[in-house]
Design an enzyme around this catalytic site. Structure first.
Site: not given
Length: 351
Positions: A95, A316-318
């Protein structure tokens, strides 16, 4: 602490005909820019403007630990949660790379990690507790903790709005949180539990079988205790503090009339709750990508949503939100800068 009150109204459609006319009379065949046209229309509706803008875009990554992680629902040990938070703060995670590349501010929130972090820039401490309880044995959190977490997530978004942000995405970090999202998705979409359970951070076949069995045990415990499909109860039973904070984050972002970039499976599990509480939140959401986690398909089908990207992401993580931002900027740019048939002196169809 009681649940915060959110005042969310769906975007007014009064501007819709003017937006549609502006998009349709650009120097292109009608519909030729596909999903970018829908995206431009949505952004214009949210901002109530024929000349929308992307201002101070931000991704907030919420981190929290899960009591059930120690039971073996993940391929990684729980310590990876706090270690990855340190990686975020050092600028070394996926990210971080995509946020830097695309000019996105990044805030990391300690929603409930089982670790004490030294204060530093970029870290917001909003710890509800050192991880949730084990939902194999009882509720992951109390109603009071759930409501406190929702309020904390809302506060993080309101701080971003005060910084001038009008486009926001959410990310998460928490070993075991795909398992929590699987249980929540099963309860809130009606999809079967096997449909909602994937390999998470990379379980092998034996690990996936163990995860499925453990989650079936958790559901049996919940149903035998009379548990139903009330969104807030499901959140308290199975959610993580990071998921609960994202519920509040979604609601506050919609209240502030932000464009919300919805990441993958875990983030969308929080949206399932937020949308049950305030359906109008969906009018502010862009679904950024199709996650490789099988439960994400059930979530997207539940919302009738089409995602912008299909890259097989499951980090994930944005990261999906950060990768979708250039498309948001492209939609705004064509709406604002592309010539119309009239302004360019180009003959329109049928003329």
């Amino acid at each position: 602490m009681s649940l915060p009150d959110f005042q969310i109204a769906a975007p007014s459609v009064d501007i819709l005909p003017a937006l549609r006319h502006k998009i349709d009379t650009k120097t292109k065949p009608v519909g030729a820019l596909g999903q970018l046209e829908n995206l431009a229309l949505l952004i214009g509706l949210i901002q109530q403007s024929l000349t929308p803008a992307v201002r101070q875009p931000e991704v907030i990554v919420f981190a929290g630990d899960h009591g059930a992680a120690k039971a073996g629902v993940s391929a990684y040990p729980q310590d990876v949660t706090w270690q990855m938070v340190e990686n975020f703060l050092a600028g070394g995670a996926g990210i971080n790379v995509f946020a830097r590349l695309n000019g996105v501010a990044l805030t990391v929130v300690d929603a409930g990690v089982a670790h004490d972090f030294a204060p530093r820039e970029g870290l917001l401490s909003a710890k509800i507790g050192p991880g949730t309880a084990n939902y194999l044995e009882g509720a992951a959190m109390s109603a009071a903790q759930r409501d406190e977490a929702i309020a904390a997530g809302a506060a993080a978004v309101r701080a971003a709005a005060a910084r001038g942000c009008n486009v926001i995405g959410f990310g998460e970090m928490g070993i075991g949180n795909t398992a929590a999202a699987s249980l929540m998705t099963h309860c809130l979409t009606g999809a079967s539990l096997p449909e909602c359970v994937g390999r998470g951070t990379g379980l092998d076949d034996a690990g996936l079988s163990r995860k499925r069995n453990l989650l079936a045990q958790a559901m049996t415990r919940y149903r035998q205790a009379g548990g139903g499909d009330d969104a807030l109860e499901v959140l308290a039973q199975f959610g993580g503090f990071e998921i609960a904070q994202m519920v509040g984050a979604f609601l506050a972002a919609a209240e502030a009339k932000m464009l919300i970039l919805v990441d993958g499976f875990i983030v969308t599990s929080a949206l399932l709750v937020a949308a049950r509480l305030q359906p109008e939140v969906l009018g502010y959401c862009v679904f950024c990508h199709n996650s490789a986690e099988p439960g994400h398909r059930a979530q997207l089908e539940h919302f009738g949503a089409t995602a912008l990207l299909d890259l097989g992401l499951r980090l994930g993580e944005g990261t999906g939100a950060a990768l979708a931002l250039p498309l948001v900027r492209a939609a705004v740019a064509f709406l604002n800068e592309m010539a119309s048939f009239e302004s360019a002196g180009v003959s329109d169809k049928g003329v």
